[in-house]
Design an enzyme around this catalytic site. Structure first.
Site, PDB file in Angstrom:
ATOM      1  N   ASP A   8       0.498  -1.199   0.104  1.00  0.00           N
ATOM      2  CA  ASP A   8      -0.008   0.161   0.120  1.00  0.00           C
ATOM      3  C   ASP A   8       0.683   1.066   0.326  1.00  0.00           C
ATOM      4  O   ASP A   8       0.961   2.201   1.099  1.00  0.00           O
ATOM      5  CB  ASP A   8      -0.615  -0.371   1.427  1.00  0.00           C
ATOM      6  CG  ASP A   8      -1.741  -1.396   1.184  1.00  0.00           C
ATOM      7  OD1 ASP A   8      -1.766  -1.771   0.597  1.00  0.00           O
ATOM      8  OD2 ASP A   8      -2.771  -1.098   2.047  1.00  0.00           O
ATOM      9  N   LYS A 105      -6.941  -4.540  -3.111  1.00  0.00           N
ATOM     10  CA  LYS A 105      -7.827  -5.131  -2.135  1.00  0.00           C
ATOM     11  C   LYS A 105      -8.580  -4.494  -1.642  1.00  0.00           C
ATOM     12  O   LYS A 105      -8.284  -3.211  -1.666  1.00  0.00           O
ATOM     13  CB  LYS A 105      -7.155  -5.828  -0.787  1.00  0.00           C
ATOM     14  CG  LYS A 105      -5.220  -4.746  -0.470  1.00  0.00           C
ATOM     15  CD  LYS A 105      -4.925  -5.645   0.842  1.00  0.00           C
ATOM     16  CE  LYS A 105      -4.225  -4.343   0.793  1.00  0.00           C
ATOM     17  NZ  LYS A 105      -4.621  -3.301   1.622  1.00  0.00           N
ATOM     18  N   CYS A 150      -1.913  -2.920   7.561  1.00  0.00           N
ATOM     19  CA  CYS A 150      -1.719  -3.644   6.942  1.00  0.00           C
ATOM     20  C   CYS A 150      -0.292  -4.196   6.780  1.00  0.00           C
ATOM     21  O   CYS A 150      -0.194  -5.581   6.672  1.00  0.00           O
ATOM     22  CB  CYS A 150      -2.114  -3.251   4.770  1.00  0.00           C
ATOM     23  SG  CYS A 150      -3.814  -2.030   5.793  1.00  0.00           S
TER      24      CYS A 150
HETATM   25  C1  VGL Z   1      -4.691   0.960   5.785  1.00  0.00           C
HETATM   26  C2  VGL Z   1      -6.231   1.223   7.111  1.00  0.00           C
HETATM   27  C3  VGL Z   1      -7.367   1.852   6.039  1.00  0.00           C
HETATM   28  C4  VGL Z   1      -3.214   0.241   5.368  1.00  0.00           C
HETATM   29  C5  VGL Z   1      -5.808   0.705   4.622  1.00  0.00           C
HETATM   30  O1  VGL Z   1      -3.130   0.137   4.293  1.00  0.00           O
HETATM   31  O2  VGL Z   1      -2.703   0.312   6.562  1.00  0.00           O
HETATM   32  N1  VGL Z   1      -4.729   1.422   6.992  1.00  0.00           N
HETATM   33  N2  VGL Z   1      -6.619   0.587   5.041  1.00  0.00           N
END
Ligand code: VGL
Ligand code: ZN
Length: 196
Positions: A8, A105, A150
């Protein structure tokens, strides 16, 4: 075979983004530099439809960072982030994206997915395990954002699935909500994840 999973590294998790992780952009240079050392590079991309159930804005009377009980368990509510096709959902512009696989995702409205392996019910698979196994990958190094959400969930699932898992902390940054970073470090260590 040793795979690198880059979690991410998207604009919304970098300074100026909707769910900015402090120093989130500091992971880009070290991650780019590591990529050549692995047999496979996989990028994950948080990829939510507008109105996703993990967004506080989808729940009347709820504010970002409050908790809610979902059918699959407790869920943190987030600011709207990584909406499919939006600039915030794009990878950081300096991240190398010449990867083997980009895995999206969190694309189902009713369920969040922190981990690259399973949605937040911890049982609906994304298919990543099968991809890695069919490529003969048994060792994984994880880097990216955010350490305590994540990255942690992905590392715990990978360890549970039997992969040898390392998290390279210098190439991760955390959100750190109410001690979540300390808790994540303990949980990863207890699961046999190597933190370097
Ligand atoms: C994430 C919160 C919501 C992350 C993704 O990548 O850690 N955290 N969506
Ligand atoms: Zn998300």
């Amino acid at each position: 075979m040793h795979g690198l999973i880059v979690i991410d590294v998207q604009n919304d998790f970098c300074p100026g983004g909707a769910l900015a992780v402090p120093e989130g952009d500091a992971v880009v240079a070290p991650i780019n530099a590591m990529m050549a050392d692995f047999d496979a590079v996989i990028l994950t991309q948080d990829w939510h439809p507008a109105g996703h159930s993990s967004f506080a804005s989808s729940h009347p009377d709820k504010a970002p960072f409050e908790m809610i009980d979902m059918a699959y368990g407790p869920q943190v509510l987030w600011p709207d982030h990584c909406v499919q096709g939006s600039p915030g959902a794009a990878f950081h512009p300096a991240l190398r994206t010449d990867a083997d696989l980009i895995l999206r995702k969190g694309f189902r409205s009713a369920i969040d997915s922190y981990s690259g392996f399973f949605e937040n019910d911890r049982s609906t698979p994304t298919g990543l395990e099968g991809y890695l196994r069919s490529r003969g990958i048994t060792r994984l190094t994880l880097v990216g954002l955010a350490t305590d959400f994540c990255v942690q969930y992905s590392a715990l699932d990978a360890a549970r699935l039997g992969f040898a898992v390392e998290v390279r902390m210098q190439a991760c940054r955390a959100i750190d909500l109410d001690g979540s970073l300390t808790a994540a470090v303990s949980a990863m260590k207890a699961a046999g994840v190597t933190l370097t």
